[in-house]
Motif scaffolding. Sequence first.
Motif, PDB file in Angstrom:
ATOM      1  N   ASP A  60       0.783  -1.179   0.043  1.00  0.00           N
ATOM      2  CA  ASP A  60      -0.020  -0.010   0.108  1.00  0.00           C
ATOM      3  C   ASP A  60       0.799   1.293   0.062  1.00  0.00           C
ATOM      4  OD1 ASP A  60      -2.355  -1.345   0.047  1.00  0.00           O
ATOM      5  OD2 ASP A  60      -2.532  -1.551   2.293  1.00  0.00           O
ATOM      6  N   VAL A  61       1.973   1.334   0.790  1.00  0.00           N
ATOM      7  CA  VAL A  61       2.837   2.400   0.802  1.00  0.00           C
ATOM      8  C   VAL A  61       3.396   2.538  -0.449  1.00  0.00           C
ATOM      9  CG1 VAL A  61       4.840   3.124   1.990  1.00  0.00           C
ATOM     10  CG2 VAL A  61       3.101   2.118   3.360  1.00  0.00           C
ATOM     11  N   TRP A  62       3.893   1.594  -1.068  1.00  0.00           N
ATOM     12  CA  TRP A  62       4.675   1.571  -2.431  1.00  0.00           C
ATOM     13  C   TRP A  62       3.694   1.942  -3.461  1.00  0.00           C
ATOM     14  CZ3 TRP A  62       3.607  -0.185  -7.205  1.00  0.00           C
ATOM     15  CH2 TRP A  62       5.002   0.074  -8.193  1.00  0.00           C
ATOM     16  N   TYR A  63       2.202   1.877  -3.380  1.00  0.00           N
ATOM     17  CA  TYR A  63       1.464   2.495  -4.445  1.00  0.00           C
ATOM     18  C   TYR A  63       1.289   4.015  -4.219  1.00  0.00           C
ATOM     19  CZ  TYR A  63      -3.150   3.749  -6.061  1.00  0.00           C
ATOM     20  OH  TYR A  63      -4.061   4.336  -6.905  1.00  0.00           O
ATOM     21  N   ILE A  64       1.257   4.365  -2.743  1.00  0.00           N
ATOM     22  CA  ILE A  64       1.372   5.816  -2.568  1.00  0.00           C
ATOM     23  C   ILE A  64       2.649   6.406  -3.205  1.00  0.00           C
ATOM     24  CG2 ILE A  64       1.244   7.572  -0.811  1.00  0.00           C
ATOM     25  CD1 ILE A  64      -0.310   5.406   1.081  1.00  0.00           C
ATOM     26  N   GLU A  65       3.730   5.783  -2.930  1.00  0.00           N
ATOM     27  CA  GLU A  65       4.852   6.515  -3.314  1.00  0.00           C
ATOM     28  C   GLU A  65       5.049   6.231  -4.981  1.00  0.00           C
ATOM     29  OE1 GLU A  65       7.443   5.971   0.727  1.00  0.00           O
ATOM     30  OE2 GLU A  65       7.780   4.593  -1.020  1.00  0.00           O
ATOM     31  N   ASN A  66       4.616   5.401  -5.455  1.00  0.00           N
ATOM     32  CA  ASN A  66       4.699   5.173  -6.918  1.00  0.00           C
ATOM     33  C   ASN A  66       3.507   5.450  -7.770  1.00  0.00           C
ATOM     34  OD1 ASN A  66       7.712   3.876  -7.226  1.00  0.00           O
ATOM     35  ND2 ASN A  66       6.710   3.010  -5.269  1.00  0.00           N
ATOM     36  N   TRP A  67       2.563   6.009  -7.312  1.00  0.00           N
ATOM     37  CA  TRP A  67       1.170   6.461  -8.100  1.00  0.00           C
ATOM     38  C   TRP A  67       1.484   6.805  -9.360  1.00  0.00           C
ATOM     39  CZ3 TRP A  67      -1.188  10.145 -10.613  1.00  0.00           C
ATOM     40  CH2 TRP A  67      -2.674  10.002 -11.236  1.00  0.00           C
ATOM     41  N   SER A  68       0.826   6.158 -10.492  1.00  0.00           N
ATOM     42  CA  SER A  68       0.513   6.776 -12.001  1.00  0.00           C
ATOM     43  C   SER A  68      -0.908   6.501 -12.397  1.00  0.00           C
ATOM     44  CB  SER A  68       1.708   6.346 -12.595  1.00  0.00           C
ATOM     45  OG  SER A  68       1.539   4.971 -13.238  1.00  0.00           O
ATOM     46  N   PHE A  69      -1.211   7.412 -13.380  1.00  0.00           N
ATOM     47  CA  PHE A  69      -2.695   6.998 -13.692  1.00  0.00           C
ATOM     48  C   PHE A  69      -2.456   5.705 -14.607  1.00  0.00           C
ATOM     49  CE2 PHE A  69      -5.632   7.346 -17.373  1.00  0.00           C
ATOM     50  CZ  PHE A  69      -6.841   7.487 -16.539  1.00  0.00           C
ATOM     51  N   MET A  70      -1.297   5.250 -15.130  1.00  0.00           N
ATOM     52  CA  MET A  70      -1.177   3.905 -15.678  1.00  0.00           C
ATOM     53  C   MET A  70      -1.099   2.824 -15.081  1.00  0.00           C
ATOM     54  SD  MET A  70      -1.195   4.370 -19.114  1.00  0.00           S
ATOM     55  CE  MET A  70      -0.592   2.839 -19.659  1.00  0.00           C
ATOM     56  N   LEU A  71      -0.557   3.125 -13.553  1.00  0.00           N
ATOM     57  CA  LEU A  71      -0.571   1.996 -12.716  1.00  0.00           C
ATOM     58  C   LEU A  71      -2.023   1.671 -12.326  1.00  0.00           C
ATOM     59  CD1 LEU A  71       0.915   0.257 -10.766  1.00  0.00           C
ATOM     60  CD2 LEU A  71       1.048   1.948  -9.142  1.00  0.00           C
ATOM     61  N   ASP A  72      -2.907   2.581 -12.090  1.00  0.00           N
ATOM     62  CA  ASP A  72      -4.188   2.461 -11.713  1.00  0.00           C
ATOM     63  C   ASP A  72      -4.921   1.718 -12.781  1.00  0.00           C
ATOM     64  OD1 ASP A  72      -4.201   3.783  -9.468  1.00  0.00           O
ATOM     65  OD2 ASP A  72      -5.303   5.456 -10.119  1.00  0.00           O
ATOM     66  N   LEU A  73      -4.780   1.978 -14.370  1.00  0.00           N
ATOM     67  CA  LEU A  73      -5.282   1.091 -15.307  1.00  0.00           C
ATOM     68  C   LEU A  73      -4.944  -0.259 -15.112  1.00  0.00           C
ATOM     69  CD1 LEU A  73      -5.235   3.785 -18.329  1.00  0.00           C
ATOM     70  CD2 LEU A  73      -6.928   3.461 -16.687  1.00  0.00           C
ATOM     71  N   LYS A  74      -3.502  -0.206 -14.994  1.00  0.00           N
ATOM     72  CA  LYS A  74      -3.180  -1.912 -14.869  1.00  0.00           C
ATOM     73  C   LYS A  74      -3.719  -2.431 -13.507  1.00  0.00           C
ATOM     74  CE  LYS A  74       1.265  -4.189 -13.747  1.00  0.00           C
ATOM     75  NZ  LYS A  74       2.702  -4.231 -13.445  1.00  0.00           N
ATOM     76  N   ILE A  75      -3.752  -1.931 -12.331  1.00  0.00           N
ATOM     77  CA  ILE A  75      -4.540  -2.512 -11.379  1.00  0.00           C
ATOM     78  C   ILE A  75      -5.880  -3.041 -11.857  1.00  0.00           C
ATOM     79  CG2 ILE A  75      -5.303  -2.337  -9.042  1.00  0.00           C
ATOM     80  CD1 ILE A  75      -2.835  -0.462  -8.517  1.00  0.00           C
TER      81      ILE A  75
END
Length: 465
Positions: free
Chosen positions: A434-449
């Motif tokens: 969860d912390v990694w997600y906060i530090e590495n957020w991107s719109f493309m990461l959201d679409l991937k998830i």
Amino acid sequence: MALGNKNSILVQWLVGVGDLLVINLLFFLVCHSLGEEHTNVVAHNMREILLLLNFSYFFALYLVPIQLHESIIFVDKIVQRSLGLITLMVFFFSTCLIFLNVGNWVATFLLTYYVTALVVFSFWRVVVRLSLKWYRRKGYSVKNVIIVGAGKNGIELYQVMQDDMSYGFRILGFFDDNEALRRVLPNYLGRTEEVEHFVSRQEVDEIYCTLPGTQDDKIVKLLDIAEKKMIRFYIVPEFYRNVKKSLVMELMESIPLLTTRREPLQSAYNRALKRAFDIVFSLSILIFVFPILYVLVGALIKMSSKGPVLFRQKRTGLYGREFMCYKFRTMKVNDQADTLQAVKNDPRKTRIGDFLRRTNLDEFPQFINVLMGDMSVVGPRPHMLKHTEQYSALIDKYMVRHLVKPGVTGWAQVTGYRGETKTLEQMEGRVKRDVWYIENWSFMLDLKIIAVTVLNMLRGEKNAY
């Protein structure tokens, strides 16, 4: 200027020339592929339109500069930046055509060119990066570096640089005032006062200083040497050996500040983008999917046990605030719903409950929470209040996960941390992601998830119970 830096500039120029060749060749390819009715206007104004396309590329490149030459950049970031550059370029290009009153006549051409360019340009950039990594592994286009300070930080830095030769570092050796290291280090070069003599005789691109802050006189002298010799100078903070985190520097006027984490969602633009997507996505689900799902699933829930269709529970949200979270009810009405986590073969579950949990269908009412602004489509999963109280006292950085809105799905859930957490280590693994997600957020990461979540829904998840 040192040879390694010259090579970096050369790589940027070569990539830029290659970019222009790709976007122009694609332009002609699309022109010849489409019928005359879609390209007639383009054919009659070829030179002007082609000039606008190339100018649009340079405008977009100013906002999304080339980074392929950097020592460390990952493929997903390359694809993300390629998509951003092409989107900006086509946006500028389309705007210019609209002002020239030809935009409406070439809409099909623009759409075809945009989709084709997204795929081909991203592929081109990835191929260039992989080729550059191969080239560096062969010992070309590398930076000659020295490390001053052979303590714990210096050795760790050395190991990271040596881990992958494609990063493009050639480590010439260490300088340290502890001469006993001469017998330990195979590439010990001498004491710190010998650095100036060494860089005068050898080609050095970068100096990495890992000396403790108590030796600030030596650090300042090294910085002066680097500037006189036009060598780039980097400092590894002494306290990094105790704070094993990527530190982010910010400026308060001219005063540098180090913070312990990078948070992309602190940007107003990123927050607005994420919220806009949440509204569009949740509205689409609530209008086109949820009404049908509510009727079908609601009927099955009513037939399986007495009680309401929707289950409501207080969860911990953004900045630790409580909110009412909605789900399709998957258990019989019981007094332990707010205190006891669901487990495998839980006797409280209804007949339809197992199916709803395995397929994630029980989470669909949470799109109401997304539309209301309590949740996001993607983010750390919201925990019941008792779990927040319990784990915040046991797990370091547990509350950090509440710096963003909780999500219907999240990075931890698609990387194996969905369902029951039997041990403290399992919850620590979830929090870490969860912390990694906060530090590495991107719109493309959201679409991937979201894409992985949909695939998991179709396959069914063994940890969902």
